[in-house]
Enzyme design. Structure first.
Site, PDB file in Angstrom:
ATOM      1  N   GLY A   1      -3.379  -2.572  10.060  1.00 44.60           N
ATOM      2  CA  GLY A   1      -2.245  -2.608   9.156  1.00 44.60           C
ATOM      3  C   GLY A   1      -0.921  -2.316   9.817  1.00 44.60           C
ATOM      4  O   GLY A   1      -0.859  -1.673  10.863  1.00 44.60           O
TER       5      GLY A   1
ATOM      6  N   ARG B   1      -0.297   4.293  -0.728  1.00 44.45           N
ATOM      7  CA  ARG B   1      -1.142   5.372  -0.173  1.00 44.45           C
ATOM      8  C   ARG B   1      -1.317   6.597  -1.057  1.00 44.45           C
ATOM      9  O   ARG B   1      -2.171   7.423  -0.785  1.00 44.45           O
ATOM     10  CB  ARG B   1      -0.629   5.829   1.207  1.00 44.45           C
ATOM     11  CG  ARG B   1      -0.567   4.729   2.254  1.00 44.45           C
ATOM     12  CD  ARG B   1      -1.943   4.259   2.649  1.00 44.45           C
ATOM     13  NE  ARG B   1      -1.890   3.319   3.780  1.00 44.45           N
ATOM     14  CZ  ARG B   1      -2.616   2.208   3.861  1.00 44.45           C
ATOM     15  NH1 ARG B   1      -3.455   1.889   2.895  1.00 44.45           N
ATOM     16  NH2 ARG B   1      -2.527   1.425   4.908  1.00 44.45           N
TER      17      ARG B   1
ATOM     18  N   ASP C   1       2.013  -6.843   2.456  1.00 39.42           N
ATOM     19  CA  ASP C   1       0.836  -6.073   2.888  1.00 39.42           C
ATOM     20  C   ASP C   1       1.287  -4.843   3.691  1.00 39.42           C
ATOM     21  O   ASP C   1       0.656  -4.449   4.662  1.00 39.42           O
ATOM     22  CB  ASP C   1      -0.132  -6.933   3.709  1.00 39.42           C
ATOM     23  CG  ASP C   1      -1.520  -6.283   3.819  1.00 39.42           C
ATOM     24  OD1 ASP C   1      -1.724  -5.207   3.217  1.00 39.42           O
ATOM     25  OD2 ASP C   1      -2.387  -6.850   4.503  1.00 39.42           O
TER      26      ASP C   1
ATOM     27  N   HIS D   1       0.865  -1.186   0.000  1.00 37.20           N
ATOM     28  CA  HIS D   1       0.000   0.000   0.000  1.00 37.20           C
ATOM     29  C   HIS D   1       0.900   1.234   0.000  1.00 37.20           C
ATOM     30  O   HIS D   1       1.555   1.517   0.990  1.00 37.20           O
ATOM     31  CB  HIS D   1      -0.925   0.004   1.223  1.00 37.20           C
ATOM     32  CG  HIS D   1      -1.889  -1.144   1.235  1.00 37.20           C
ATOM     33  ND1 HIS D   1      -3.109  -1.101   0.595  1.00 37.20           N
ATOM     34  CD2 HIS D   1      -1.800  -2.381   1.784  1.00 37.20           C
ATOM     35  CE1 HIS D   1      -3.740  -2.257   0.762  1.00 37.20           C
ATOM     36  NE2 HIS D   1      -2.966  -3.059   1.476  1.00 37.20           N
TER      37      HIS D   1
HETATM   38 ZN   LIG Z   1      -5.949  -7.295   2.347  1.00 36.66          ZN
END
Ligand SMILES: [Zn+2]
Lengths: 180, 319, 445
Positions: free
Chosen positions: C324, C62, C305, C60
């Site tokens: 997260g 962002r 992740d 991610h």
């Molecule tokens: Zn996920």
């Protein structure tokens, strides 16, 4: 550390008997009198004094109670958290002569706390103080009215009052702590 | 005791000490001058992110009887409802110089997060967090049981061998959790009675026995105490059980069930009660009910808890 | 004009043999013993393991939209410091990466930064809402050439939408990466449902919520003959379902995160929100099953992740905290700690699960290749002997929500080489202006 015996059982009995006589003398008898011991050993001593009073003045039946002063102490934030003990005052203290009973008088702070605790319970005619041993080193303007034995002691020493009811025997001893 | 966050952290010795101190506090609550100077000069804040007038006034009474200065902080209508965080609120209070925080929060663990955060370095008392714990409620329940069982001779005693059935929504109950751990620590035998939907998935790992059948549980265990838990309004429409009538028939302390109990069985409820749902008026208003004693004992127990976390030497953990 | 040549001396290849590697321009031009070059900068790799540059299929970044958490620049810096030379950027940005415009923007930002190849992942459904397919074809045919599609963060829950998506991406050889989470079974869920959640009074996230979706989707993949990828497996039951599906010949691949290989749900006892993650940390039995499945190939890859969040999203009560954790900088060390040090896999397997297979799943031909002359120079040098208490100083991400702070990890990235130039050198990130200048040299050819 060595322990030195200061009072034997017979000394203690003699001292308490003398205190009982002095209380009767100052109170002009056993009327309107209540003995309040400061837990733990003060309460036991108060009961013993009451027994002696009754033997001197048969049928006098002086009420005895306990007065826990923990919540009134000024060192609650300097010591580990103290457990409380019951406060048990069998009759109203209003217009009575309260005799506070404790085993050892030292800084005077416990007695100061006891005087505050009494204020929350009523308005006695007079408050007296009886102690088995007075070791000096007062930090407040407080003195005992009735003293079993004066025991001048050093700061590092500990006075141990031993009573049959708690310790299996009567006696007072000093633990002499080696200075370092 | 540095904080009171969970009854799981409390040793048997500490638990009995707290209950014994509460005995002495309860004597103070019976006398004319209901005040002790122990916390004079200390400021305690009641930080309530969730509405609970009952718990808040109980703590407030306890604080005032110990002569503490009290600040009440309710989230409703304050900056918190406008999105101010727990952290900002707490740091604001720290800047004002408070000496202890009593916190109720909708999020499980919020009191623990506060206690270990470094945002503020004062004792924290959990007054109910999410579906986690409500330790002072468990202490007042234990105090009430001990007092009924042992009267004046309560001091120093645990609850060894006392049989307690806790009935109702265990899954969402912070009262149940705190009680399970404390009662186990004090030696009681706990049985949970609930529909399977209202029990935690891993309840088999708890130190309790479990029953789905209230009649069976009452007949088999012959409990000394039956503690009924409140069914929250929001559970009624989320498929935990078909409807109120069926719940009441199967898990409520109905009049009939209540009359089948021995006369010495205590009936407890943390309040507020849903009469006619989890408890009948016959049970709630009987001499076996401890509901009002629980309220009175709440003040004594909270005085003891405040005294225990606030007094004593404090090591400084943050500078 | 080209960037300086590099000569790596005495590195240990994944197969255990030792060799020198010469890099000229963007290419590896020689691999062998006793190589020399008058012009090349020499890197002493004695005691270091060389792997193909790592490829993360689940990052991610962002940007756009959440630049207070991470940007493409800072996220790829974190990647470079962790030994990654390519990252696949998840679509849950603001706006969502559900159009050609957004994925091309992310691609351009990655190219400009120059720390790693950024491959945007496209959303499966418009706005990640699970209702209407996003413009999958437009994204596939854009400059970003999207091949991986995911609504990650949300599950493609509607079975009919999932079926259609699986079928539709066959047009351009795409793959659907599913975030397997049954939404009704996880309403308000906060952590793994089990002993710890029961005690902590946090709403439980049952394993079955993950396993039931995986079971459904492998059957859909079988029915449609499509390619399916399952994100972040977290339970032993999920492993069983994947194992069954593969035995049946279903075209499914699966990933596991580093944190699910190391951490268990008892970490939540602290209510420290750094341990709040989706899917949640599970039991020790699950961790063991995941390690075993990664070793035996049931799980194909490790993906981070990497999910950066600003301080205020983690320094708060558990219920209010975001899900997260960051993971790019620590991934390789966690894999070494949990898989290599335990003897479950060797370095060739590390190259497979962290580079070769993720590159293949993502359709990234330039990465994850066997180290040999003629390939693009995408490499990482690891010192497996380092032991360190992982700290904030080991992070390059804009966010510091790492669960490993204060935990001892084995191994450290010494150097990362992307397109023939260094992005991490001597265990330190190379400065952004140096890297972007070198990237520009490469871009101009
Ligand atoms: Zn996920």
């Amino acid at each position: 550390m060595t322990a030195r015996a200061i009072m034997q059982a017979t000394d203690m009995q003699r001292a308490l008997t003398r205190i009982a006589h002095e209380i009767l003398e100052s109170n002009r008898g056993a009327q309107s009198l209540i003995l309040l011991g400061i837990p733990t050993r003060g309460v036991t001593l108060a009961h013993r004094l009451a027994e002696i009073l009754e033997s001197i003045v048969p049928g006098s039946s002086v009420p005895v109670g306990s007065l826990d002063v923990t919540m009134y102490r000024d060192d609650l934030y300097q010591q580990p958290t103290r457990s409380t003990a019951p406060t048990d005052v069998p009759v109203s203290i209003d217009d009575m002569t309260v005799v506070l009973v404790d085993d050892v008088l030292y800084s005077g702070r416990t007695v100061r706390a006891a005087l505050d605790a009494l204020t929350d319970l009523g308005r006695p005619k007079a408050v007296r103080l009886a102690v088995l041993a007075d070791r000096g080193h007062r930090e407040l303007p407080i003195r005992a009215d009735f003293v079993g034995k004066n025991l001048p002691s050093a700061h590092g020493e500990r006075i141990n009052v031993r009573l049959v009811e708690h310790d299996g025997e009567d006696g007072v001893e000093i633990d002499e702590v080696m200075s370092v | 005791m540095k904080h009171l966050l969970s009854t799981r952290d409390v040793t048997r010795e500490e638990a009995i000490q707290l209950l014994d101190i509460a005995e002495d506090m309860s004597a103070v609550n019976d006398r004319e001058v209901k005040k002790l100077p122990a916390l004079r000069g200390k400021t305690v804040v009641n930080l309530f992110f969730e509405d609970s007038t009952r718990t808040r006034i109980s703590f407030e009474a306890a604080e005032k009887r110990l002569s503490a200065d009290v600040i009440n902080f309710a989230a409703k209508g304050s900056s918190v409802s406008k999105g101010e965080s727990l952290k900002d609120t707490t740091q604001t209070l720290a800047a004002m110089g408070v000496d202890a925080v009593v916190i109720r929060h909708g999020a499980s663990g919020a009191p623990q997060v506060l206690a270990q955060s470094g945002w503020i370095d004062v004792p924290v008392i959990n007054a109910g967090d999410g579906t986690h714990e409500h330790p002072t409620q468990a202490f007042l329940d234990a105090f009430t049981m001990r007092k009924r069982l042992h009267g004046a001779g309560s001091r120093g005693k645990g609850l060894d061998g006392v049989k307690v059935n806790i009935v109702g929504d265990i899954l969402h109950s912070r009262v149940a959790r705190s009680n399970v751990w404390l009662l186990q620590t004090l030696g009681a035998e706990v049985q949970l009675v609930a529909p399977p939907t209202l029990l935690p998935h891993a309840v088999n790992t708890w130190p309790v026995s479990v029953s789905f059948d209230l009649d069976d549980a009452l007949a088999q265990s012959k409990p000394d105490v039956v503690m009924m838990l409140r069914i929250q309004q929001e559970r009624m429409h989320d498929a935990f059980f078909p409807n109120e009538r069926e719940y009441s028939n199967m898990w409520g302390l109905t009049q009939e069930r209540f009359y089948s109990l021995p006369a010495k069985t205590m009936v407890m409820h943390p309040g507020p009660m849903n009469r006619g749902l989890e408890i009948s008026s016959a049970a709630a208003d009987s001499p076996q009910s401890t509901v009002l004693e629980q309220v009175a004992n709440g003040v004594s127990v909270r005085m003891a808890a405040l005294y225990m976390v606030l007094t004593g030497e404090r090591e400084v953990t943050h500078d | 004009m080209t960037n300086p040549d590099l000569l790596i001396k005495g590195a240990t290849l994944p197969d255990g043999s030792r060799a020198d590697i010469l890099i000229e321009g963007t290419q590896i031009t020689a691999v062998g013993k006793g190589l020399s070059s008058a012009s090349a900068t020499t890197i002493d790799a004695d005691g270091l393991v060389v792997l193909p540059g790592l490829v993360d299929l689940h990052t991610h970044l962002r940007e756009p939209g959440y630049e207070q958490s991470e940007t493409v620049l800072t996220g790829t810096q974190a990647a470079a410091l962790g030994g990654f030379t390519s990252v696949f950027a998840m679509a849950n940005t603001l706006p969502v990466a559900d159009t050609a415009g957004v994925v091309e923007q992310v691609l351009r930002l990655g190219d400009e930064a120059g720390y790693a190849t950024v491959r945007p992942i496209g959303a499966v459904t418009k706005g990640l809402e699970g209702i209407q397919l996003a413009e999958l074809g437009a994204m596939a045919n854009s400059r970003a050439a999207v091949r991986v599609f995911s609504d990650d963060g949300k599950c493609v829950f509607d079975p009919l939408i999932m079926r259609r998506a699986l079928e539709y991406v066959k047009t351009f050889g795409g793959v659907i990466a599913q975030h397997a989470q049954e939404p009704r079974l996880t309403v308000d869920a906060q952590m793994n449902e089990g002993e710890v959640s029961a005690r902590l009074g946090l709403a439980g996230w049952p394993a079955v919520a993950e396993e039931s979706i995986i079971a459904r989707d492998v059957l859909l993949a079988e029915h449609t003959g499509s390619r399916l990828h399952i994100c972040h497996l977290s339970t032993a039951g999920s492993v069983d379902v994947i194992r069954w599906a593969k035995k049946r010949g279903i075209n499914v691949t699966a990933e596991v995160t580093p944190h699910h290989l190391l951490l268990t749900d008892d970490r939540v006892e602290s209510y420290d929100a750094r341990f709040k993650v989706n899917p949640p940390l599970r039991r020790a039995e699950d961790v063991m099953a995941l390690r075993e499945a990664l070793a035996d190939g049931t799980i194909d890859i490790v993906a981070t992740d990497h999910a950066p969040h600003p301080i205020e999203s983690k320094d708060c009560e558990w219920g209010a905290a975001a899900f997260g954790m960051v993971g790019l900088e620590s991934a390789l060390a966690v894999v070494q700690t949990t898989m290599v040090e335990t003897g479950l896999i060797g370095w060739a397997d590390v190259a497979r699960v962290l580079s070769e297979t993720p590159a293949r799943i993502g359709g990234l031909a330039t990465h994850g290749q066997k180290i040999q002359p003629g390939i693009q120079a995408e490499l990482v040098l690891v010192d497996p002997a380092t032991r360190r208490n992982f700290g904030v100083e080991d992070l390059a991400s804009l966010s510091h929500n790492s669960p490993y702070l204060g935990i001892e990890l084995a191994g450290q990235v010494v150097a990362t080489i992307h397109q023939g130039y260094l992005t991490t050198d001597d265990r330190t990130l190379v400065a952004a202006d140096v890297v972007s200048a070198q990237a520009e040299v490469v871009a101009r050819g």
